[in-house]
Design a protein around this motif. Structure first.
Motif, PDB file in Angstrom:
ATOM      1  N   ASN A 279       5.169  -6.108  30.123  1.00 57.97           N
ATOM      2  CA  ASN A 279       4.947  -7.210  31.158  1.00 57.97           C
ATOM      3  C   ASN A 279       5.787  -7.443  32.331  1.00 57.97           C
ATOM      4  OD1 ASN A 279       2.720  -8.756  30.375  1.00 57.97           O
ATOM      5  ND2 ASN A 279       4.381  -9.755  28.947  1.00 57.97           N
ATOM      6  N   GLY A 280       5.548  -7.482  33.633  1.00 59.50           N
ATOM      7  CA  GLY A 280       6.881  -7.453  34.399  1.00 59.50           C
ATOM      8  C   GLY A 280       6.252  -6.888  36.144  1.00 59.50           C
ATOM      9  N   ALA A 281       6.147  -5.688  36.484  1.00 59.83           N
ATOM     10  CA  ALA A 281       5.945  -4.913  38.201  1.00 59.83           C
ATOM     11  C   ALA A 281       4.737  -3.717  37.502  1.00 59.83           C
ATOM     12  CB  ALA A 281       7.184  -4.933  38.502  1.00 59.83           C
ATOM     13  N   THR A 282       3.529  -4.097  37.570  1.00 56.95           N
ATOM     14  CA  THR A 282       2.644  -3.056  37.361  1.00 56.95           C
ATOM     15  C   THR A 282       2.127  -2.062  37.973  1.00 56.95           C
ATOM     16  OG1 THR A 282       1.970  -4.599  35.482  1.00 56.95           O
ATOM     17  CG2 THR A 282       0.532  -2.810  35.928  1.00 56.95           C
ATOM     18  N   LEU A 283       2.682  -0.893  38.148  1.00 56.44           N
ATOM     19  CA  LEU A 283       1.406   0.102  38.658  1.00 56.44           C
ATOM     20  C   LEU A 283       0.017   0.827  37.840  1.00 56.44           C
ATOM     21  CD1 LEU A 283       1.355   1.603  41.574  1.00 56.44           C
ATOM     22  CD2 LEU A 283       2.263   3.260  40.519  1.00 56.44           C
ATOM     23  N   THR A 284      -1.190   0.614  39.137  1.00 56.53           N
ATOM     24  CA  THR A 284      -2.229   1.096  38.280  1.00 56.53           C
ATOM     25  C   THR A 284      -2.286   2.421  38.776  1.00 56.53           C
ATOM     26  OG1 THR A 284      -3.902  -1.345  38.656  1.00 56.53           O
ATOM     27  CG2 THR A 284      -5.326   0.798  38.786  1.00 56.53           C
ATOM     28  N   LEU A 285      -2.558   3.300  37.684  1.00 62.82           N
ATOM     29  CA  LEU A 285      -2.886   4.283  37.618  1.00 62.82           C
ATOM     30  C   LEU A 285      -4.608   4.743  38.066  1.00 62.82           C
ATOM     31  CD1 LEU A 285       0.471   5.526  35.481  1.00 62.82           C
ATOM     32  CD2 LEU A 285       0.227   5.024  37.992  1.00 62.82           C
ATOM     33  N   GLY A 286      -4.674   4.922  36.321  1.00 65.33           N
ATOM     34  CA  GLY A 286      -6.533   5.299  36.178  1.00 65.33           C
ATOM     35  C   GLY A 286      -5.967   6.511  36.235  1.00 65.33           C
ATOM     36  N   ASN A 287      -5.435   7.840  35.732  1.00 67.31           N
ATOM     37  CA  ASN A 287      -5.773   9.441  36.046  1.00 67.31           C
ATOM     38  C   ASN A 287      -6.224   9.310  34.364  1.00 67.31           C
ATOM     39  OD1 ASN A 287      -4.416  11.745  35.166  1.00 67.31           O
ATOM     40  ND2 ASN A 287      -4.071  11.571  37.218  1.00 67.31           N
ATOM     41  N   THR A 288      -7.630  10.037  34.596  1.00 61.05           N
ATOM     42  CA  THR A 288      -8.033  10.774  33.288  1.00 61.05           C
ATOM     43  C   THR A 288      -8.516  12.153  33.280  1.00 61.05           C
ATOM     44  OG1 THR A 288     -10.050  10.919  34.743  1.00 61.05           O
ATOM     45  CG2 THR A 288     -10.135   8.987  34.098  1.00 61.05           C
ATOM     46  N   VAL A 289      -7.116  13.147  34.785  1.00 61.32           N
ATOM     47  CA  VAL A 289      -7.211  14.524  34.130  1.00 61.32           C
ATOM     48  C   VAL A 289      -5.919  15.069  33.671  1.00 61.32           C
ATOM     49  CG1 VAL A 289      -7.440  16.953  35.776  1.00 61.32           C
ATOM     50  CG2 VAL A 289      -8.976  13.844  36.321  1.00 61.32           C
ATOM     51  N   GLU A 290      -5.569  14.265  34.298  1.00 61.50           N
ATOM     52  CA  GLU A 290      -3.766  14.572  33.965  1.00 61.50           C
ATOM     53  C   GLU A 290      -3.041  14.309  32.764  1.00 61.50           C
ATOM     54  OE1 GLU A 290      -4.914  16.134  37.511  1.00 61.50           O
ATOM     55  OE2 GLU A 290      -4.109  14.360  37.369  1.00 61.50           O
ATOM     56  N   ASN A 291      -1.758  15.115  31.953  1.00 63.32           N
ATOM     57  CA  ASN A 291      -1.474  13.758  30.980  1.00 63.32           C
ATOM     58  C   ASN A 291       0.883  14.043  31.037  1.00 63.32           C
ATOM     59  OD1 ASN A 291      -3.860  13.637  28.763  1.00 63.32           O
ATOM     60  ND2 ASN A 291      -3.446  15.209  28.553  1.00 63.32           N
ATOM     61  N   GLU A 292       1.079  14.660  32.295  1.00 62.94           N
ATOM     62  CA  GLU A 292       2.330  14.527  32.153  1.00 62.94           C
ATOM     63  C   GLU A 292       2.718  13.655  33.630  1.00 62.94           C
ATOM     64  OE1 GLU A 292       6.192  16.436  31.703  1.00 62.94           O
ATOM     65  OE2 GLU A 292       4.508  17.281  30.777  1.00 62.94           O
ATOM     66  N   LYS A 378      -8.147   9.759  27.199  1.00 58.89           N
ATOM     67  CA  LYS A 378      -9.091   9.374  27.895  1.00 58.89           C
ATOM     68  C   LYS A 378      -8.796   9.320  29.237  1.00 58.89           C
ATOM     69  CE  LYS A 378     -12.691   8.211  26.671  1.00 58.89           C
ATOM     70  NZ  LYS A 378     -14.082   7.326  26.717  1.00 58.89           N
ATOM     71  N   LYS A 379      -7.713   7.750  29.314  1.00 62.04           N
ATOM     72  CA  LYS A 379      -7.345   7.033  30.324  1.00 62.04           C
ATOM     73  C   LYS A 379      -5.729   7.291  30.321  1.00 62.04           C
ATOM     74  CE  LYS A 379      -9.582   4.983  32.634  1.00 62.04           C
ATOM     75  NZ  LYS A 379     -10.724   3.789  33.431  1.00 62.04           N
ATOM     76  N   ILE A 380      -4.431   7.461  31.517  1.00 57.94           N
ATOM     77  CA  ILE A 380      -3.762   6.895  31.302  1.00 57.94           C
ATOM     78  C   ILE A 380      -3.758   5.867  32.695  1.00 57.94           C
ATOM     79  CG2 ILE A 380      -1.397   6.740  32.360  1.00 57.94           C
ATOM     80  CD1 ILE A 380      -1.017  10.117  32.262  1.00 57.94           C
ATOM     81  N   CYS A 395       4.017  10.071  39.678  1.00 59.66           N
ATOM     82  CA  CYS A 395       3.457  11.342  39.171  1.00 59.66           C
ATOM     83  C   CYS A 395       2.789  11.551  38.600  1.00 59.66           C
ATOM     84  CB  CYS A 395       3.930  12.165  40.449  1.00 59.66           C
ATOM     85  SG  CYS A 395       2.887  14.362  40.224  1.00 59.66           S
ATOM     86  N   ILE A 396       1.545  11.390  38.075  1.00 57.73           N
ATOM     87  CA  ILE A 396       1.115  12.427  36.885  1.00 57.73           C
ATOM     88  C   ILE A 396       0.301  13.819  37.257  1.00 57.73           C
ATOM     89  CG2 ILE A 396      -0.627  12.007  35.332  1.00 57.73           C
ATOM     90  CD1 ILE A 396      -0.600   9.003  35.640  1.00 57.73           C
TER      91      ILE A 396
END
Length: 630
Positions: A279-292, A378-380, A395-396
């Motif tokens: 919980n806190g300040a959350t940034l939506t990412l929604g990345n389904t391709v990269e893992n780094e 499947k998704k970050i 960055c991802i």
């Protein structure tokens, strides 16, 4: 069950002593179904169009014709008619021409169930499970678009250094671009503070293993050369212009501010530590391709980064990176994983392979090996921050190789013993028949890897801090292994650099060659600097002479002693059979492959024909070709 024809048994043995390879290829390429024994019908009905498989070695038309002839000649059926291509007529199913027979192995040491052809007394079929175990060979049923075949191999080694490829001291190191050190089951985790692997190879608690850390660093360096540039998705650059921040409550705050340290805008966050993790300040990412995942961050107080990922098992996992955690890694047994990343009063570039972190967490055990798990991402989903600090460049990407390379080189630099010049290995090492090595021993392989890593780090960064460390790394080569160094003498004549400084000396081959490659890389670095017109210091001039002498002494020994490691059908790992008067310690196939690759590389930097000769012989052993016998 897959069974093996034994026609021509004696002639095969007399030709090559290569029983498993010849016999398996004869029949297994024909009878490939896993339901081999069903109803005593040994070969299924096979139409040639089913065998349009992918192969570089066999013409599909030739294989199809062989299988067709086998079916017609032997009358192999599987509950359906066989099409006769000559007459176009359908023949009626035939009874099996095979019957059970007991096989006595080595005068009744073992009795196994086999099959015999009724009309050919020399046609005997043995179970593959027996052949695999008895001859230590390998095979599996592979599937290709609805068609399956049995694939046999004499060894499991697949990756070899190309002897046609020119080696450069600042280029790809051997086959390290294929190494994935962090995913090994004897790597407990990649630490959150240092960013390097923690080994459990010889102890379940974990320890820093210099050889493994150098391999980790160089593998990423090499991949940065051989792979395509990474694909990046950027989610925050400090402006908040397109980012999607959400706040847990009114006590949470984020804003874009000017930062004089970076001369750019960054995100300032303030989140009470009283809030629970996640919980806190959350940034939506929604990345389904990269893992780094990577970010530039500066914590002003204690805090945390939390990544939510959706796994292939349909679970959502929370990976928490804490500035102050009680353990390096922990897992609640369900969905939450914790990593300790340490506090940082200054900016740091933080980069993690989320897939590796997920699998290491879920696979945690109390044993030396991490449990293998097949979870993929499947998704970050999102990033959440707690505490107070500054953040930028969220960055991802597909890879961040040079960050991992520099993390490894920094560890190598910072953990070199400033008196001995070595990287002490702080775990006891026991080798059967030898006195145990107490924690703090030095390894010539670690010295070689340290040299090769720092040479590449200097070429990449041009940071002169690596130069004195490189000079110092030569010191253990000059000190006897009995006195804390790595130098040994074989037969009172041949200089050797010991991977394990045992008593008596063990003379491990692969570690010795790695120690020579480190010396080669270092002397070539200094020579190239002189050729480029760069003035060497007096210390570096002396180091160049010393490294050259150490390398030449070692290469002379290698050329003289290389035949001692040839068993006629594989290679030998060390010389304990000579030192301890025991059976030889035969190299596993992966070590055998390392020997082959090392000789391939050496053949490109030294024109002595011995390297090519033994390389070719040893490569033949992987295909079942043995040395001649009397």
């Amino acid at each position: 069950m897959i069974r093996l024809a034994m026609r021509g048994f004696k002639s095969i043995l007399n030709v090559r002593l290569n029983l498993p390879l010849v016999l398996v290829v004869v029949v297994v390429t024909v009878c490939i179904t896993s339901q081999f024994m069903e109803s005593m019908n040994l070969c299924p009905t096979i139409r040639s169009e089913r065998f349009a498989y992918k192969s570089k070695n066999i013409d599909p038309k030739v294989l199809a014709e062989i299988k067709r002839q086998w079916i017609l000649d032997e009358g192999c059926v599987h509950g359906e008619n066989v099409q006769n291509s000559k007459s176009g007529s359908n023949e009626q199913p035939q009874s099996s021409p095979y019957q059970h027979i007991d096989c006595s192995i080595n005068n009744n040491d073992e009795i196994i169930d086999c099959l015999k052809h009724k009309d050919h007394e020399d046609d005997i079929y043995m179970p593959w499970n027996f052949i695999k175990r008895y001859f230590d060979v390998y095979g599996k049923v592979a599937h290709y678009d609805g068609y399956e075949r049995f694939e046999f191999s004499h060894s499991y080694s697949e990756v070899y250094y190309d002897p046609q490829k020119e080696y450069h001291f600042d280029g790809v190191f051997l086959t390290f671009d294929t190494y994935n050190v962090e995913v090994r089951d004897r790597v407990k985790l990649v630490t959150g503070v240092e960013g390097v692997p923690l080994s459990t190879q010889w102890g379940p608690k974990g320890y820093f293993y210099p050889i493994q850390i150098a391999q980790f660093a160089m593998s990423h360096y090499c991949k940065n050369i051989t792979e395509k540039p990474p694909v990046r998705s950027i989610y925050e650059t400090g402006t908040m212009s397109e980012s999607k921040w959400t706040l847990h409550n009114s006590e949470c705050h984020v804003e874009s501010v000017d930062n004089p340290e970076r001369n750019s805008k960054v995100i300032m966050f303030q989140v009470p530590l009283s809030l629970s993790l996640g919980n806190g300040a959350t940034l939506t990412l929604g990345n389904t391709v990269e893992n780094e995942f990577s970010v530039d961050i500066k914590f002003i107080t204690n805090g945390s980064l939390s990544i939510v990922v959706e796994g292939s098992d349909k679970k959502r996992y929370n990976i928490h990176y804490l500035t102050h955690a009680k353990k390096l890694i922990d897992f609640d047994g369900d969905r939450s994983i914790w990593y300790h990343i340490g506090s940082s009063a200054s900016w740091r570039h933080f980069s993690r392979d989320i897939r590796v972190d997920l699998r290491k967490g879920v696979g945690m055990t109390k044993s030396k090996a991490v449990k293998k798990v097949k979870i993929s991402i499947k998704k970050i989903v999102s990033l959440t921050v707690r505490g107070e600090g500054l953040i930028d460049n969220v960055c991802i990407q597909t890879a961040d190789h040079m960050t991992h390379f520099l993390a490894g080189t920094n560890w190598i630099l910072e953990n070199q013993n400033k008196e001995t010049g070595g990287w002490p290995i702080m775990v006891e090492r026991r080798l059967e028949g030898f006195q145990s090595l107490p924690p703090g021993w030095h390894s010539a392989m670690a010295q070689g890897h340290g040299l090769s890593t720092m040479v590449r780090a200097y070429k990449y960064t041009r940071d002169t801090k690596f130069l004195p460390a490189l000079r110092l790394a030569l010191r253990p080569y000059t000190v006897p292994s009995s006195k804390g160094g790595v130098r040994a003498i074989f037969m009172d004549r041949f200089v050797w650099y010991e991977e394990y400084p045992t008593t008596p000396s063990s003379f491990v081959l692969n570690g010795f060659i790695f120690s020579l490659l480190g010396l080669y890389d270092y002397k070539m670095l200094l020579s190239s600097e002189k050729e480029a017109g760069n003035q060497l210091s007096q210390d570096d001039e002396a180091a160049l002479r010393q490294a050259t002498d150490l390398y030449n002494d070692g290469m002379s020994s290698l050329k003289a002693m290389l035949p001692l490691y040839d068993a006629g059908f594989t290679t030998i790992y060390d010389l304990r059979h000579y030192q301890l008067k025991t059976q030889p310690n035969l190299a596993r196939w992966d070590y055998h492959a390392t020997h082959i690759s090392q000789l391939a590389l050496l053949s490109t930097v030294d024109d002595d024909p011995i390297f090519k000769q033994f390389h070719d012989n040893w490569m033949g052993y992987t295909k079942g070709i043995r040395a001649k016998h009397n």
